[in-house]
Enzyme design. Structure first.
Site, PDB file in Angstrom:
ATOM      1  N   LYS A  46       7.584 -11.416   6.570  1.00 40.47           N
ATOM      2  CA  LYS A  46       6.919 -10.385   5.800  1.00 40.47           C
ATOM      3  C   LYS A  46       6.712  -9.224   6.462  1.00 40.47           C
ATOM      4  O   LYS A  46       6.904  -9.485   7.777  1.00 40.47           O
ATOM      5  CB  LYS A  46       5.429 -10.900   5.411  1.00 40.47           C
ATOM      6  CG  LYS A  46       4.917 -10.050   4.153  1.00 40.47           C
ATOM      7  CD  LYS A  46       5.505 -10.709   2.893  1.00 40.47           C
ATOM      8  CE  LYS A  46       5.136 -10.172   1.385  1.00 40.47           C
ATOM      9  NZ  LYS A  46       5.266 -10.831   0.197  1.00 40.47           N
TER      10      LYS A  46
ATOM     11  N   ASP B  44       7.747  -5.965  -2.200  1.00 40.17           N
ATOM     12  CA  ASP B  44       6.322  -6.369  -2.717  1.00 40.17           C
ATOM     13  C   ASP B  44       5.544  -5.205  -2.898  1.00 40.17           C
ATOM     14  O   ASP B  44       6.093  -4.311  -3.524  1.00 40.17           O
ATOM     15  CB  ASP B  44       5.823  -6.860  -1.232  1.00 40.17           C
ATOM     16  CG  ASP B  44       4.457  -7.796  -1.646  1.00 40.17           C
ATOM     17  OD1 ASP B  44       4.699  -8.998  -1.923  1.00 40.17           O
ATOM     18  OD2 ASP B  44       3.460  -7.276  -1.305  1.00 40.17           O
TER      19      ASP B  44
HETATM   20  P1  NDP Z   1       3.428  -3.206  -7.398  1.00 41.87           P
HETATM   21  O1  NDP Z   1       3.369  -2.423  -6.334  1.00 41.87           O
HETATM   22  O2  NDP Z   1       4.632  -3.314  -8.345  1.00 41.87           O
HETATM   23  O3  NDP Z   1       2.216  -3.523  -8.397  1.00 41.87           O
HETATM   24  C1  NDP Z   1       0.859  -3.731  -7.702  1.00 41.87           C
HETATM   25  C2  NDP Z   1      -0.203  -3.398  -8.594  1.00 41.87           C
HETATM   26  O4  NDP Z   1      -1.315  -3.945  -8.124  1.00 41.87           O
HETATM   27  C3  NDP Z   1      -0.317  -1.928  -9.130  1.00 41.87           C
HETATM   28  O5  NDP Z   1      -0.983  -2.031 -10.417  1.00 41.87           O
HETATM   29  C4  NDP Z   1      -1.704  -1.690  -8.039  1.00 41.87           C
HETATM   30  O6  NDP Z   1      -2.262  -0.526  -8.493  1.00 41.87           O
HETATM   31  C5  NDP Z   1      -2.349  -2.811  -7.948  1.00 41.87           C
HETATM   32  N1  NDP Z   1      -2.970  -2.970  -6.764  1.00 41.87           N
HETATM   33  C6  NDP Z   1      -2.254  -3.066  -5.429  1.00 41.87           C
HETATM   34  N2  NDP Z   1      -3.129  -2.884  -4.578  1.00 41.87           N
HETATM   35  C7  NDP Z   1      -4.652  -3.018  -5.091  1.00 41.87           C
HETATM   36  C8  NDP Z   1      -5.862  -2.975  -4.417  1.00 41.87           C
HETATM   37  N3  NDP Z   1      -6.248  -3.129  -3.409  1.00 41.87           N
HETATM   38  N4  NDP Z   1      -6.815  -3.037  -5.511  1.00 41.87           N
HETATM   39  C9  NDP Z   1      -6.526  -2.850  -6.854  1.00 41.87           C
HETATM   40  N5  NDP Z   1      -5.088  -2.877  -7.258  1.00 41.87           N
HETATM   41  C10 NDP Z   1      -4.326  -2.914  -6.338  1.00 41.87           C
HETATM   42  O7  NDP Z   1       3.437  -4.846  -6.845  1.00 41.87           O
HETATM   43  P2  NDP Z   1       3.908  -6.269  -7.161  1.00 41.87           P
HETATM   44  O8  NDP Z   1       3.519  -6.315  -8.770  1.00 41.87           O
HETATM   45  O9  NDP Z   1       5.037  -6.418  -7.010  1.00 41.87           O
HETATM   46  O10 NDP Z   1       2.869  -7.123  -6.451  1.00 41.87           O
HETATM   47  C11 NDP Z   1       1.696  -7.612  -6.872  1.00 41.87           C
HETATM   48  C12 NDP Z   1       1.013  -8.711  -6.131  1.00 41.87           C
HETATM   49  O11 NDP Z   1       2.226  -9.770  -6.522  1.00 41.87           O
HETATM   50  C13 NDP Z   1       0.999  -8.678  -4.864  1.00 41.87           C
HETATM   51  O12 NDP Z   1      -0.188  -9.682  -4.278  1.00 41.87           O
HETATM   52  C14 NDP Z   1       2.417  -9.213  -4.172  1.00 41.87           C
HETATM   53  O13 NDP Z   1       2.294  -9.712  -2.793  1.00 41.87           O
HETATM   54  C15 NDP Z   1       2.587 -10.257  -5.155  1.00 41.87           C
HETATM   55  N6  NDP Z   1       3.938 -10.816  -5.330  1.00 41.87           N
HETATM   56  C16 NDP Z   1       4.986 -10.049  -5.701  1.00 41.87           C
HETATM   57  C17 NDP Z   1       6.017 -10.560  -5.716  1.00 41.87           C
HETATM   58  C18 NDP Z   1       7.463  -9.835  -6.294  1.00 41.87           C
HETATM   59  O14 NDP Z   1       8.342 -10.211  -6.365  1.00 41.87           O
HETATM   60  N7  NDP Z   1       7.170  -8.234  -6.279  1.00 41.87           N
HETATM   61  C19 NDP Z   1       6.477 -11.959  -5.462  1.00 41.87           C
HETATM   62  C20 NDP Z   1       5.311 -12.628  -5.499  1.00 41.87           C
HETATM   63  C21 NDP Z   1       4.124 -12.016  -5.193  1.00 41.87           C
HETATM   64  P3  NDP Z   1      -2.243   1.074  -7.861  1.00 41.87           P
HETATM   65  O15 NDP Z   1      -0.603   1.602  -8.342  1.00 41.87           O
HETATM   66  O16 NDP Z   1      -3.025   1.772  -8.320  1.00 41.87           O
HETATM   67  O17 NDP Z   1      -1.951   0.796  -6.289  1.00 41.87           O
HETATM   68  O1  2IT Z   2       5.519 -12.712  -2.189  1.00 35.13           O
HETATM   69  C1  2IT Z   2       6.739 -12.569  -2.446  1.00 35.13           C
HETATM   70  O2  2IT Z   2       6.991 -13.922  -2.605  1.00 35.13           O
HETATM   71  C2  2IT Z   2       7.631 -11.715  -2.375  1.00 35.13           C
HETATM   72  N1  2IT Z   2       7.144 -10.403  -2.269  1.00 35.13           N
HETATM   73  C3  2IT Z   2       8.841 -11.696  -2.732  1.00 35.13           C
HETATM   74  C4  2IT Z   2       9.593 -11.850  -1.563  1.00 35.13           C
HETATM   75  C5  2IT Z   2      11.265 -12.148  -1.620  1.00 35.13           C
HETATM   76  O3  2IT Z   2      11.909 -12.285  -0.665  1.00 35.13           O
HETATM   77  O4  2IT Z   2      11.787 -12.245  -2.673  1.00 35.13           O
END
Ligand code: NDP
Ligand code: 2IT
Length: 449
Positions: free
Chosen positions: A122, A162
């Site tokens: 990561k 992420d």
């Molecule tokens: P994005 O940046 O697309 O979206 C993040 C969302 O979460 C936004 O709405 C953001 O609001 C909110 N957010 C982030 N930090 C905070 C915080 N500290 N407090 C409140 N709201 C918060 O990210 P993703 O959708 O990709 O990721 C969301 C979660 O999913 C994370 O935990 C990530 O690690 C996990 N994840 C993502 C994967 C992926 O493929 N993208 C795969 C597996 C897990 P704001 O815009 O106001 O910051």
């Molecule tokens: O938390 C996760 O699994 C991710 N942000 C996606 C990682 C990836 O390599 O697609």
């Protein structure tokens, strides 16, 4: 075991999130350690908590006014026993070593569960993309890659997105990597479709989570259709969770960002979701704008003085936390249980505090830990790597059907492992044990390296 945890906490006392992730895994794998005493001899736990490599670097960049900024960049190469390091990059002001080490640690076991050959890593930066222009984002990504490129490669380490890193950032990062290496390769996943990306990668984490939730519900003869759902976040994971929930006939009541949340009693339908996608992905606006367009919904501003999040206080059947770590406190967990929530399936990484998890397990609701339920994203990243290696691209239906198959298999793996080690139906224990056994066996096969 307690000695190792004490040693870890004394050595790096400020890495609270990392300690939390390690303690959760180590507490659940004790029955495996009891069965295989050889693991102790190989100092497996000590080796698992020490990243193979930690890279920290300076990222200097210039904003549109000519002001120079300095951020910290990181890549944690945690474990490569079953494949090249694989895992996302996070750009968020809260990023530090503790958060990235917890994410990398979780990623190791998650990637093992996908059945694909990927180790865990990561990275990211404390850079805050909010309010930055496209040009500023590009300059930041270029400066970040000018250092990172020497540490990664399609057979070494394959980053992806992420929080704060989506298709736009992956594009800028890829462009600079290609220029520096003079090489067009599958070094990043989450690429756009026209130049090596995989169909269904943007959708994969959210869709995968809903597939996992349907599998869990099926064990209790419950359909997803007709269920009311709370979803937090409004980024990549949240959007496609909502999309699949709507497709399968569920009703989504909430979404949020770090400023607040919206509650729409009538349900977020396809049209409303399209509005959110435009708002978040193109205009990069705030979720509060939803209520200007849809007056039937209510917006509540976030209040950081509270030890709970009112989003989790609404009556519903299912909850899909999809924003960030520790977003469900003990109080939130009680509210969920008291409001008849029967399923919590984590889209985010480690969104439930240890106290909240304990409540879910005590009350015997269907609780899926992120390393199982959100593994669909990295799984399709693995499929993107496979397609890049073969220089072909699979149709949407093929990727989606492989994603479904992988989520089904992770679900079964978790249940089987939980039953084999005496905690039937405990998905958290099952996910930790199955991921742990796979990684540890590979480490032992490969000797002391
Ligand atoms: P994005 O940046 O697309 O979206 C993040 C969302 O979460 C936004 O709405 C953001 O609001 C909110 N957010 C982030 N930090 C905070 C915080 N500290 N407090 C409140 N709201 C918060 O990210 P993703 O959708 O990709 O990721 C969301 C979660 O999913 C994370 O935990 C990530 O690690 C996990 N994840 C993502 C994967 C992926 O493929 N993208 C795969 C597996 C897990 P704001 O815009 O106001 O910051
Ligand atoms: O938390 C996760 O699994 C991710 N942000 C996606 C990682 C990836 O390599 O697609």
């Amino acid at each position: 075991m307690t000695d190792i945890i004490r040693y870890m906490k004394n050595r790096d006392p400020y890495e609270k999130e990392f300690h939390q992730a390690v303690e959760e895994v180590f507490e659940t794998v004790q029955p495996v350690l009891d069965r295989y005493p050889d693991y102790r001899q190989a100092a497996i736990l000590e080796r698992l908590i020490e990243p193979e490599r930690v890279i920290q670097f300076r990222v200097s960049w210039m904003d549109d006014e000519g002001q120079v900024h300095v951020n910290r960049g990181y890549r944690i190469q945690m474990n490569s026993s079953i494949g090249p390091y694989k895992g996302g990059l996070r750009f968020h002001p809260s990023v530090n070593l503790s958060i990235l080490k917890f994410l990398a640690f979780e990623q190791v076991f998650k990637n093992a569960l996908t059945t694909l050959p990927m180790g865990g890593g990561k990275g990211g930066s404390d850079f805050d993309p909010k309010g930055r222009s496209d040009d500023e984002i590009m300059r930041f990504c270029q400066s970040f890659m000018i250092e990172l490129f020497r540490h990664i490669g399609p057979n070494t380490d394959v980053p992806a997105g992420d929080i704060g890193v989506g298709a736009r950032e992956i594009g800028y990062l890829f462009g600079m990597y290609k220029k520096l290496r003079n090489e067009f390769s599958g070094v990043l996943t989450g690429k756009s479709l026209g130049w090596g990306g995989s169909l269904i990668r943007p959708e994969a984490t959210g869709y995968g989570n809903v597939y996992f939730a349907s599998e869990m519900l099926a064990t209790r003869d419950e359909p997803l259709k007709g269920k009311t759902c709370l979803v937090s976040g409004s980024g990549n994971v949240a959007q496609f969770t909502v999309e699949k929930l709507i497709d399968l006939g569920a009703k989504v009541l909430t979404l949020s960002d770090s400023s607040g949340y919206i509650f729409d009693e009538e349900g977020i339908d396809k049209g409303k979701l399209e509005f959110i996608k435009r708002l978040k992905n193109i205009r990069r606006g705030r979720i509060r704008e939803y209520v200007d367009k849809y007056s039937e919904a209510v917006y509540t501003e976030a209040d950081s003085s509270l030890d709970y999040n009112p989003l989790w206080s609404h009556r519903a059947d299912c909850a899909f936390p999809s924003a960030t770590q520790n977003e469900i406190s003990e109080k939130d967990a009680y509210k969920l249980i008291n409001n008849s929530v029967k399923l919590v399936s984590e889209g985010a990484n480690m969104p439930s505090t240890p106290e909240a998890i304990k409540i879910f397990l005590d009350k015997n609701i269907l609780y899926a830990p992120g390393k199982a339920s959100n593994a669909g994203g990295v799984a399709v990243s693995g499929l993107e790597m496979a397609q890049n290696s073969m220089r072909i691209s699979w149709p949407k239906e093929e990727v989606d059907s492989r994603l479904k198959g992988i989520m089904k298999s992770i679900h079964k793996t978790c249940l089987d492992a939980s039953a084999e080690y005496g905690t039937p139906g405990n998905y958290m224990a099952g996910a930790n044990i199955a991921g742990f056994v796979k990684v540890v066996n590979a480490m032992i096969d490969q000797g002391l390296v």
